[in-house]
Write a protein that holds these residues in place. Structure first.
Motif, short mmCIF file in Angstrom:
data_model
loop_
_atom_site.label_atom_id
_atom_site.label_comp_id
_atom_site.label_asym_id
_atom_site.label_seq_id
_atom_site.Cartn_x
_atom_site.Cartn_y
_atom_site.Cartn_z
N LEU A 202 19.64 2.87 -42.91
CA LEU A 202 20.08 2.12 -41.74
C LEU A 202 19.31 0.80 -41.65
CD1 LEU A 202 20.17 4.90 -38.96
CD2 LEU A 202 22.06 4.03 -40.33
N PRO A 203 19.99 -0.32 -41.53
CA PRO A 203 19.30 -1.61 -41.46
C PRO A 203 18.58 -1.78 -40.13
CG PRO A 203 21.64 -1.91 -41.08
CD PRO A 203 21.45 -0.46 -41.43
N GLU A 204 17.31 -2.12 -40.20
CA GLU A 204 16.52 -2.36 -38.99
C GLU A 204 16.28 -3.85 -38.77
OE1 GLU A 204 12.98 -0.10 -39.36
OE2 GLU A 204 14.01 1.85 -39.38
N LYS A 205 16.13 -4.59 -39.86
CA LYS A 205 15.90 -6.02 -39.78
C LYS A 205 17.15 -6.75 -40.27
CE LYS A 205 10.89 -5.82 -40.52
NZ LYS A 205 9.75 -6.33 -41.35
N ILE A 206 17.83 -7.40 -39.34
CA ILE A 206 19.07 -8.11 -39.66
C ILE A 206 18.90 -9.58 -39.28
CG2 ILE A 206 21.55 -8.29 -39.24
CD1 ILE A 206 21.55 -5.31 -38.56
N VAL A 207 19.12 -10.47 -40.22
CA VAL A 207 19.07 -11.91 -39.97
C VAL A 207 20.49 -12.43 -39.81
CG1 VAL A 207 18.49 -14.17 -40.94
CG2 VAL A 207 16.87 -12.27 -41.14
N ALA B 115 16.01 -12.59 -36.89
CA ALA B 115 15.99 -14.05 -36.81
C ALA B 115 17.42 -14.53 -36.73
CB ALA B 115 15.28 -14.65 -38.02
N THR B 116 17.62 -15.73 -36.22
CA THR B 116 18.97 -16.26 -36.03
C THR B 116 18.96 -17.77 -36.13
OG1 THR B 116 20.88 -16.29 -34.53
CG2 THR B 116 18.70 -16.45 -33.53
N ASN B 117 20.13 -18.37 -36.30
CA ASN B 117 20.24 -19.83 -36.16
C ASN B 117 21.32 -20.19 -35.14
OD1 ASN B 117 22.57 -19.29 -37.58
ND2 ASN B 117 22.07 -20.55 -39.35
N LEU C 294 19.31 -6.77 -44.15
CA LEU C 294 20.68 -7.28 -44.22
C LEU C 294 20.71 -8.70 -43.67
CD1 LEU C 294 23.75 -6.67 -44.67
CD2 LEU C 294 23.80 -5.80 -42.31
N VAL C 295 21.40 -9.58 -44.37
CA VAL C 295 21.62 -10.96 -43.91
C VAL C 295 23.12 -11.14 -43.76
CG1 VAL C 295 21.38 -13.42 -44.45
CG2 VAL C 295 19.56 -11.81 -45.10
N ILE C 296 23.54 -11.62 -42.59
CA ILE C 296 24.96 -11.80 -42.32
C ILE C 296 25.25 -13.27 -42.06
CG2 ILE C 296 26.88 -11.18 -40.78
CD1 ILE C 296 25.47 -8.56 -40.18
N GLY C 297 26.18 -13.82 -42.83
CA GLY C 297 26.54 -15.23 -42.68
C GLY C 297 28.04 -15.43 -42.77
N LEU C 298 28.44 -16.69 -42.80
CA LEU C 298 29.85 -17.03 -42.91
C LEU C 298 30.17 -17.33 -44.38
CD1 LEU C 298 32.17 -17.40 -40.82
CD2 LEU C 298 31.82 -19.85 -41.06
N GLU C 299 31.23 -16.74 -44.89
CA GLU C 299 31.52 -16.81 -46.32
C GLU C 299 31.65 -18.24 -46.81
OE1 GLU C 299 34.57 -14.84 -49.56
OE2 GLU C 299 35.23 -15.05 -47.50
N THR D 104 20.38 -7.60 -48.91
CA THR D 104 21.84 -7.51 -49.00
C THR D 104 22.46 -8.61 -48.14
OG1 THR D 104 21.78 -5.12 -49.33
CG2 THR D 104 23.86 -6.05 -48.56
N PHE D 105 23.38 -9.36 -48.73
CA PHE D 105 24.06 -10.44 -48.01
C PHE D 105 25.50 -10.02 -47.75
CE2 PHE D 105 26.68 -14.39 -48.27
CZ PHE D 105 26.29 -14.93 -47.05
N TRP D 106 25.92 -10.18 -46.48
CA TRP D 106 27.29 -9.81 -46.09
C TRP D 106 27.99 -11.06 -45.55
CZ3 TRP D 106 28.56 -5.90 -41.57
CH2 TRP D 106 29.95 -5.69 -41.53
N PRO D 107 28.95 -11.61 -46.30
CA PRO D 107 29.68 -12.78 -45.83
C PRO D 107 30.89 -12.39 -44.98
CG PRO D 107 30.32 -12.29 -48.09
CD PRO D 107 29.30 -11.25 -47.69
N LEU D 108 30.95 -12.94 -43.77
CA LEU D 108 32.07 -12.70 -42.86
C LEU D 108 33.02 -13.90 -42.87
CD1 LEU D 108 30.18 -11.34 -39.69
CD2 LEU D 108 30.76 -10.13 -41.82
N GLN D 109 34.29 -13.66 -42.58
CA GLN D 109 35.26 -14.74 -42.44
C GLN D 109 36.35 -14.33 -41.46
OE1 GLN D 109 34.63 -17.71 -44.40
NE2 GLN D 109 35.82 -18.46 -42.69
N PRO D 110 36.05 -14.34 -40.15
CA PRO D 110 37.04 -13.89 -39.16
C PRO D 110 38.17 -14.90 -38.97
CG PRO D 110 35.14 -14.80 -38.05
CD PRO D 110 34.80 -14.78 -39.51
N GLY D 111 39.39 -14.39 -38.94
CA GLY D 111 40.53 -15.25 -38.68
C GLY D 111 41.28 -14.86 -37.42
#
Length: 328
Positions: free
Chosen positions: A72-77, A96-98, A138-143, A158-165
């Motif tokens: 389970l991811p505990e630290k997510i950027v 952390a966030t931007n 886990l790092v989550i960004g925009l693809e 682990t990098f997870w690229p999102l692209q919501p439409g």
């Protein structure tokens, strides 16, 4: 409009229109997993049913991206506000966030948000070293913006690229992260709350003509359902006759004047120090005062962090609340 402003809106524009959906209801009135969503979203009734979410260490999201975690991811950027939105819905906070959306009172508020470390480099160029310094699971960004970081992050996290439409994509991402974090009940509750809000707003659909514009100067853009997640809600709750003209196309004030806009929502996008509201800058054009919404005092400056950048169920719920109140 400055190139940075165009890039902000290009997030959604590049997304495949009507992408595959994940985590949607089971009724025929609402597209199910793997079924295409109508771009404008006005032709179907939103289901309030929510399928159970099962905890998982591996998911495949609506765009076919596979994410596998050893625990389970505990630290997510978070490099994109949708990530922050989902975490707050799940009762979590980013390592952390931007994004600035957390400072909104319906998220964490300014005091709590100020305690979250900020990733230097801004949205467009977050610093890899600073990201890895937090030792994220886990790092989550925009693809289309952060995909270039993937090689530098590989092997360290682990990098997870999102692209919501669409809002359905956002719900799918909520369900996926709920599964990965084991926050299944929180994810189901957040989805249920949003679907109920949208269904209720649909029942009170306004016959008024609405418009969302965005920008930092007189060269504004029009948010369309095909290219903007928040705008995709508007055909369900109002008359919204605006269609995409491609990434670089837009509408003139003359065309907007001809559509008799009743309620006008304005997103001022600032890059650096704020230099005034977009609506005040547009007021210098003599055509502006002739728009019905302007004449009747129905120009609403909205929080662009929520309306333009949030795109998660909490942000979209706020958009619905503010929009339906203004459209009464």
């Amino acid at each position: 409009m400055p190139r940075t402003a165009l890039r902000v809106r290009r997030w959604a524009a590049i997304a495949v229109l009507g992408g595959l959906l994940a985590g949607c209801g089971t009724e025929n009135a609402d597209p199910g997993p793997g079924e295409p969503a109508a771009a404008a979203g006005a032709g179907s009734r939103t289901s309030t049913e929510v399928r159970p979410i099962e905890a998982a260490t591996r998911i495949t999201d609506a765009k076919g991206v596979q994410v596998s975690l050893p625990k389970l991811p505990e630290k997510i950027v978070c490099l994109v506000a949708l990530c922050d939105d989902i975490l707050v819905e799940l009762g979590m906070t980013p390592t952390a966030t931007n994004s600035q959306v957390l400072a909104h009172p319906e998220f964490l508020g300014k005091e709590k948000a100020a305690k979250i470390p900020v990733v230097p480099g801004g949205f467009l160029s977050p610093e890899v070293e600073a990201i890895l310094a937090h030792k994220p699971d886990l790092v989550i960004g925009l693809e289309d913006t952060h995909g270039k970081l993937a090689p530098a992050l590989k092997g360290a996290t682990t990098f997870w690229p999102l692209q919501p439409g669409s809002w359905q994509d956002s719900v799918g991402y909520l369900r996926d992260l709920a599964a990965l974090t084991g926050r299944t009940s929180q994810g189901e509750m957040a989805e249920k709350t949003f679907r109920t809000r949208l269904a209720e707003a649909e029942q009170r659909k306004s016959d008024k003509t609405a418009l969302i514009i965005y920008g930092s100067d007189e060269n504004f853009g029009v948010a369309t359902p095909e290219t903007d997640v928040a705008a995709g809600l508007f055909p369900k709750i109002s008359h919204y006759p605006w269609k995409s003209r491609g990434v670089d196309g837009s509408y003139s004030l003359e065309e907007i004047l001809a559509r008799d806009v009743d309620v006008l929502f304005v997103e001022t996008l600032s890059f650096g120090a704020p230099d005034g509201k977009l609506s005040d800058k547009l007021a210098k054009n003599p055509l502006w005062s002739r728009i019905p919404a302007v004449k009747n005092g129905k120009v609403i400056e909205v929080d662009s962090e929520v309306w333009a950048k949030g795109r998660g169920t909490r942000s979209l719920g706020l958009v619905l609340d503010e929009a339906t109140a203004a459209l009464r």
